[in-house]
Design a protein around this motif. Structure first.
Motif, mmCIF file in Angstrom:
data_model
loop_
_atom_site.group_PDB
_atom_site.id
_atom_site.type_symbol
_atom_site.label_atom_id
_atom_site.label_comp_id
_atom_site.label_asym_id
_atom_site.label_seq_id
_atom_site.Cartn_x
_atom_site.Cartn_y
_atom_site.Cartn_z
ATOM 1 N N UNK A 250 25.161 -47.237 -9.477
ATOM 2 C CA UNK A 250 25.876 -48.442 -9.064
ATOM 3 C C UNK A 250 25.702 -48.687 -7.573
ATOM 4 N N UNK A 251 25.641 -49.975 -7.210
ATOM 5 C CA UNK A 251 25.603 -50.386 -5.808
ATOM 6 C C UNK A 251 26.864 -51.189 -5.534
ATOM 7 N N UNK A 252 27.647 -50.734 -4.556
ATOM 8 C CA UNK A 252 28.915 -51.370 -4.214
ATOM 9 C C UNK A 252 28.847 -52.007 -2.839
ATOM 10 N N UNK A 253 29.677 -53.017 -2.625
ATOM 11 C CA UNK A 253 29.879 -53.577 -1.295
ATOM 12 C C UNK A 253 30.778 -52.605 -0.528
ATOM 13 N N UNK A 254 30.254 -52.032 0.552
ATOM 14 C CA UNK A 254 30.993 -50.997 1.277
ATOM 15 C C UNK A 254 32.127 -51.575 2.121
ATOM 16 N N UNK A 255 32.164 -52.895 2.316
ATOM 17 C CA UNK A 255 33.235 -53.508 3.089
ATOM 18 C C UNK A 255 34.395 -53.955 2.203
ATOM 19 N N UNK A 256 34.063 -54.503 1.032
ATOM 20 C CA UNK A 256 35.095 -55.036 0.158
ATOM 21 C C UNK A 256 35.352 -54.159 -1.063
ATOM 22 N N UNK A 257 34.421 -53.249 -1.367
ATOM 23 C CA UNK A 257 34.597 -52.371 -2.510
ATOM 24 C C UNK A 257 34.216 -52.976 -3.844
ATOM 25 N N UNK A 258 33.642 -54.167 -3.841
ATOM 26 C CA UNK A 258 33.274 -54.822 -5.088
ATOM 27 C C UNK A 258 31.977 -54.244 -5.650
ATOM 28 N N UNK A 259 31.858 -54.289 -6.970
ATOM 29 C CA UNK A 259 30.669 -53.796 -7.644
ATOM 30 C C UNK A 259 29.594 -54.877 -7.599
ATOM 31 N N UNK A 260 28.482 -54.568 -6.943
ATOM 32 C CA UNK A 260 27.402 -55.548 -6.802
ATOM 33 C C UNK A 260 26.431 -55.488 -7.974
ATOM 34 N N UNK A 261 25.892 -54.295 -8.237
ATOM 35 C CA UNK A 261 24.861 -54.177 -9.262
ATOM 36 C C UNK A 261 24.974 -52.857 -10.003
ATOM 37 N N UNK A 262 24.609 -52.911 -11.256
ATOM 38 C CA UNK A 262 24.479 -51.718 -12.085
ATOM 39 C C UNK A 262 22.990 -51.476 -12.284
ATOM 40 N N UNK A 263 22.497 -50.317 -11.878
ATOM 41 C CA UNK A 263 21.073 -49.994 -11.971
ATOM 42 C C UNK A 263 20.845 -49.229 -13.273
ATOM 43 N N UNK A 264 20.053 -49.788 -14.157
ATOM 44 C CA UNK A 264 19.853 -49.199 -15.484
ATOM 45 C C UNK A 264 18.365 -49.146 -15.799
ATOM 46 N N UNK A 265 18.051 -48.687 -17.025
ATOM 47 C CA UNK A 265 16.658 -48.653 -17.466
ATOM 48 C C UNK A 265 16.004 -47.298 -17.363
ATOM 49 N N UNK A 266 16.804 -46.210 -17.243
ATOM 50 C CA UNK A 266 16.255 -44.863 -17.136
ATOM 51 C C UNK A 266 17.057 -43.937 -18.056
ATOM 52 N N UNK A 267 16.572 -42.718 -18.218
ATOM 53 C CA UNK A 267 17.259 -41.730 -19.059
ATOM 54 C C UNK A 267 18.024 -40.786 -18.141
ATOM 55 N N UNK A 268 19.331 -40.834 -18.200
ATOM 56 C CA UNK A 268 20.159 -40.039 -17.304
ATOM 57 C C UNK A 268 19.990 -38.552 -17.518
ATOM 58 N N UNK A 269 20.149 -37.800 -16.432
ATOM 59 C CA UNK A 269 19.982 -36.355 -16.516
ATOM 60 C C UNK A 269 21.072 -35.689 -17.340
ATOM 61 N N UNK A 270 22.176 -36.380 -17.554
ATOM 62 C CA UNK A 270 23.254 -35.831 -18.363
ATOM 63 C C UNK A 270 22.756 -35.482 -19.760
ATOM 64 N N UNK A 271 21.754 -36.180 -20.233
ATOM 65 C CA UNK A 271 21.231 -35.927 -21.569
ATOM 66 C C UNK A 271 20.498 -34.599 -21.666
ATOM 67 N N UNK A 272 20.306 -33.943 -20.528
ATOM 68 C CA UNK A 272 19.670 -32.640 -20.559
ATOM 69 C C UNK A 272 20.605 -31.545 -20.983
ATOM 70 N N UNK A 273 21.888 -31.871 -21.126
ATOM 71 C CA UNK A 273 22.842 -30.839 -21.500
ATOM 72 C C UNK A 273 22.630 -30.401 -22.944
ATOM 73 N N UNK A 274 22.693 -29.099 -23.165
ATOM 74 C CA UNK A 274 22.686 -28.551 -24.513
ATOM 75 C C UNK A 274 23.402 -27.220 -24.481
ATOM 76 N N UNK A 275 23.746 -26.717 -25.622
ATOM 77 C CA UNK A 275 24.474 -25.457 -25.667
ATOM 78 C C UNK A 275 23.561 -24.276 -25.955
ATOM 79 N N UNK A 276 22.291 -24.542 -26.166
ATOM 80 C CA UNK A 276 21.347 -23.492 -26.500
ATOM 81 C C UNK A 276 20.809 -22.782 -25.281
#
Length: 384
Positions: A250-276
């Motif tokens: 996410x990209x936020x406005x650092x002065x007002x705190x508003x959400x400017x953009x959501x950056x998507x289109x990739x595979x997050x590293x969280x999906x690397x989690x496994x119990x094995x």
């Protein structure tokens, strides 16, 4: 005294971004996992337990890169020659989150065992100078640490005791702005980012930001909130990049705190989690880099890694051509990557742009240096 944010030696643009290719890949960037003792041999094939690089850092001049790995080593690399310079060991304390100070001969880093401290380390003679505690101020020898004891501590390299402390309700993530005047503290427990005046850190934060992506409520109920892994200000201090473990940053406005953009289109590293036994353990915790996304030095592009090894660039170089940010309470504007780069072997869990030169470093089980290919056909990367 460190200089403020610097521009690369020559301009970086979308055309150059498309030409980035691995110029050098270090396949032996970590020591191999030792084989099990003979008594543990069962005749079955052993699981893939490759070690990973957990953190990388360039010095202020962009001449040297240091990596920290799960094999409890520091490794130094020359960015000018593309060669491995030396390997140093921290077997007693472990090593994670290396950060160059404003001298290219010293770093601070987090211990991973023994006493869990943050150490000030001389790369020249491989000695521990003193225990201090990891975000380096851009203007002086101050730095911050956020720890699992729910505190943010402000330090000075000249002393061994903290000059200030914030007690928080959960484990924090910290970042300085480019002038060292403001710092941000992210608290996942409340999806909140607080901004403080560095000189008045003991006062209440002057801005509270709630990371509220209402589109997540359409995916699951209750909505799964983004897990923040990193914060970084743009070079002009106007924007705040929030890295997460999931499939969006996410990209936020650092002065007002508003959400400017959501950056998507990739595979997050969280999906690397496994119990094995082959678990990569990518969900944020100690030992996870929090370095999977960064700004280019001019803050015109955001560069991010992924679980599939690709590297992605989002183009923010022409704000006038970007979609108008959505109002509060509405699904955020989603930006797709402008450039997708192939060439990193395995998950690209650490991504850093050189502060002075057009050079990108990505790291996981291997380390890769990327530079624009200026030839017509190019050639394969050098490996070592």
């Amino acid at each position: 005294m460190a200089s403020k944010a610097v521009q690369p030696t020559f301009p970086f643009n979308l055309q150059m971004a498309n030409r980035l290719k691995p110029a050098r890949v270090f396949k032996t960037a970590l020591e191999p996992v030792p084989p099990p003792p003979p008594s543990a041999q069962s005749g079955r094939s052993q699981p893939n337990t490759r070690r990973h690089i957990t953190g990388i850092s360039f010095d202020d001049h962009g001449d040297t890169l240091v990596t920290a790995g799960e094999d409890e080593t520091f490794r130094l690399y020359s960015c000018k020659t593309g060669k491995h310079l030396k390997t140093l060991y921290s077997k007693k304390y472990g090593v994670d989150l290396p950060k160059f100070t404003h001298k290219n001969s010293t770093i601070i880093y987090a211990s991973t065992k023994e006493d869990d401290t943050i150490r000030y380390h001389s790369l020249h003679d491989n000695k521990y100078l003193r225990v201090v505690s990891l975000e380096v101020s851009p203007i002086d020898d101050g730095f911050m640490s956020g720890s699992e004891d729910h505190t943010v501590r402000l330090w000075d390299l000249r002393t061994t005791t903290a000059r200030g402390e914030l007690n928080l309700p959960a484990t924090p993530i910290v970042a300085y702005d480019s002038n060292g005047v403001v710092f941000a503290v992210g608290i996942n427990l409340y999806q909140r980012i607080n901004l403080y005046d560095t000189k008045n850190f003991d006062k209440e934060p002057f801005l509270h930001i709630i990371l509220d992506d209402v589109s997540l409520a359409k995916i699951s109920y209750p909505p799964r909130f983004p897990v923040m892994t990193s914060l970084s200000f743009s070079s002009n201090g106007k924007m705040l990049l929030v890295g997460t473990a999931g499939d969006a940053h996410y990209v936020l406005d650092a002065f007002e705190g508003t959400l400017l953009y959501k950056l998507a289109g990739f595979v997050g590293l969280e999906r690397g989690k496994s119990s094995g036994p082959n678990s990569l353990g990518m969900v944020p915790s100690r030992g996870i880099s929090g370095e999977e996304v960064c700004w280019t030095p001019d803050s015109k592009f955001v560069v991010g890694g992924s679980q599939d090894g690709r590297v992605y660039l989002w183009d923010l170089s022409e704000p006038a051509k970007l979609p108008k940010p959505a109002p509060r309470g509405v699904d955020p504007v989603v930006l797709a990557p402008s450039v997708t780069l192939d060439g990193h072997p395995g998950p690209s869990r650490c991504v850093k742009f050189n502060p002075r030169f057009i050079m990108l470093a990505t790291a996981g089980a291997e380390l890769a240096f990327w530079q624009p290919d200026i030839t017509e056909k190019g050639k394969g990367p050098e490996t070592s």
